[in-house]
Design a protein around this motif. Structure first.
Motif, short mmCIF file in Angstrom:
data_model
loop_
_atom_site.label_atom_id
_atom_site.label_comp_id
_atom_site.label_asym_id
_atom_site.label_seq_id
_atom_site.Cartn_x
_atom_site.Cartn_y
_atom_site.Cartn_z
N SER A 127 0.54 -0.71 0.41
CA SER A 127 0.11 0.50 0.01
C SER A 127 0.65 1.61 0.48
O SER A 127 0.84 2.24 -0.26
CB SER A 127 -1.05 0.07 0.71
OG SER A 127 -0.23 0.50 2.41
N LEU B 22 -4.44 3.33 2.48
CA LEU B 22 -5.23 3.88 1.99
C LEU B 22 -6.81 4.34 2.67
O LEU B 22 -7.10 3.12 3.88
CB LEU B 22 -5.60 2.62 1.41
CG LEU B 22 -4.33 1.48 0.85
CD1 LEU B 22 -5.01 0.47 0.02
CD2 LEU B 22 -3.69 2.85 0.26
N GLN C 216 -10.43 4.01 3.54
CA GLN C 216 -11.35 2.48 3.78
C GLN C 216 -12.56 3.01 3.22
O GLN C 216 -13.39 2.55 2.79
CB GLN C 216 -12.45 2.57 5.62
CG GLN C 216 -11.13 2.02 6.05
CD GLN C 216 -11.55 0.87 7.04
OE1 GLN C 216 -12.63 0.30 7.16
NE2 GLN C 216 -11.30 1.30 8.08
N ASN C 217 -13.23 4.37 2.60
CA ASN C 217 -14.29 4.59 1.46
C ASN C 217 -14.05 3.86 0.27
O ASN C 217 -14.24 4.48 -0.64
CB ASN C 217 -14.61 5.92 1.48
CG ASN C 217 -13.87 6.96 1.23
OD1 ASN C 217 -12.39 7.38 1.15
ND2 ASN C 217 -14.49 8.38 1.58
N LYS C 218 -12.35 3.35 -0.43
CA LYS C 218 -11.64 3.59 -1.86
C LYS C 218 -11.67 2.08 -1.71
O LYS C 218 -10.85 1.23 -1.83
CB LYS C 218 -10.48 4.31 -1.45
CG LYS C 218 -10.76 5.81 -1.62
CD LYS C 218 -11.65 6.67 -2.60
CE LYS C 218 -10.86 7.90 -2.35
NZ LYS C 218 -12.11 8.91 -3.47
N GLU D 17 -12.67 -0.60 -3.67
CA GLU D 17 -11.70 -1.08 -4.76
C GLU D 17 -10.75 -0.35 -4.75
O GLU D 17 -9.90 -1.76 -5.72
CB GLU D 17 -13.03 -0.38 -6.77
CG GLU D 17 -12.69 -0.83 -7.72
CD GLU D 17 -13.27 -2.50 -8.21
OE1 GLU D 17 -12.80 -3.20 -8.39
OE2 GLU D 17 -13.81 -2.24 -6.95
N ASN D 18 -10.14 0.45 -4.17
CA ASN D 18 -8.50 0.51 -4.60
C ASN D 18 -8.22 -0.82 -3.58
O ASN D 18 -6.43 -1.35 -4.02
CB ASN D 18 -7.96 2.14 -4.76
CG ASN D 18 -6.67 2.14 -4.71
OD1 ASN D 18 -6.07 1.99 -5.23
ND2 ASN D 18 -6.15 3.45 -3.20
#
Length: 243
Positions: free
Chosen positions: A105, A155, A157-159, A161-162
């Motif tokens: 990440s 990263l 948490q609302n992303k 797909e990433n």
């Protein structure tokens, strides 16, 4: 023999208790090992755990002889000891296995390749079981030691797909485990939705840790597809923790 990875793959539920040697003096290890079985029995009964491990490591190890510490723990417990290293300096032949971490990440080359190369110099003749592990740092609502030391951002948490893409990339790169980590003392754990979606995408065992303080939280993470859960802060704060 690759017993540790095999046991994780074949068990329904594994649980690792994370210990930072800098937070536990060497002369306290034996007492800890004597006391912790009560907690382990409680967890085994209430969460139906098949396999337990100790994960040992920390972000820094400036004032601790890591090898002596690991040796002391091994002398006092039959539970497998796995190194969860914060750097290439946290190695010991006294452990059973080593998570060979790849901070996928992050974008700091020191943790993408430099630490790994330095560790490789020391591991050419090792008897340790080495398990390549994709390590994905997730935002747990506070700055963690991993973030400070690695100088990488977690990263969001609302992303979702990433996060899924990072986990899948870790598998494609040959990692045999994927570890979603919210960080020690996280205010919020990795969401159940993220755990479920990552678990659905990958076909290597998924480890989840950080911010898990209650039995219901841990149960939900297992139900979402995690093969292993890691708890640390809850045990540090209360050695007889029972959720």
């Amino acid at each position: 023999m690759r017993e540790t990875l095999k046991n994780i793959e074949q068990s329904g539920r594994s649980l690792a208790i994370l210990i930072d040697p800098e937070k536990m003096k060497l002369d306290a290890v034996a007492a800890f090992a004597e006391t912790i079985p009560t907690t382990i029995l409680f967890l085994q009964k209430n969460l139906h755990i098949d396999q337990f491990f100790f994960f040992v490591g920390g972000s820094t190890m400036e004032n601790t002889n890591f090898d002596r510490w690991v040796k002391k723990l091994k002398q006092n417990t039959p539970i497998p000891v796995v190194i969860f290293p914060g750097s290439c300096d946290q190695l010991s032949e006294n452990a059973d296995a080593l998570l060979f971490l790849h901070l996928i990440s992050g974008r700091n080359t020191d943790y993408l390749i430099d630490q790994q190369v330095n560790a490789a110099k020391q591991l050419k003749e090792t008897a340790l079981e080495i398990i390549p592990t994709g390590y994905v740092l997730i935002d747990g609502g506070k700055e963690t030691a991993v973030q400070r030391i690695s100088k990488t951002l977690p990263l969001p948490q609302n992303k979702v797909e990433n996060i899924i893409n990072h986990a899948y990339a870790a598998q494609l790169m040959g990692n045999q485990l994927v570890y979603l980590e919210a960080g020690s003392g996280a205010k919020k754990s990795v969401s159940v939705d993220i755990v479920r979606k990552v678990s659905d995408q990958i076909n290597v065992p998924l480890i989840v840790g950080g911010g898990l303080r209650t039995m219901s939280q841990i149960e939900a993470v297992y139900e979402a597809g995690a093969k292993m859960v890691v708890i640390g802060t809850a045990i540090e704060e209360n050695i007889n923790w029972n959720g």
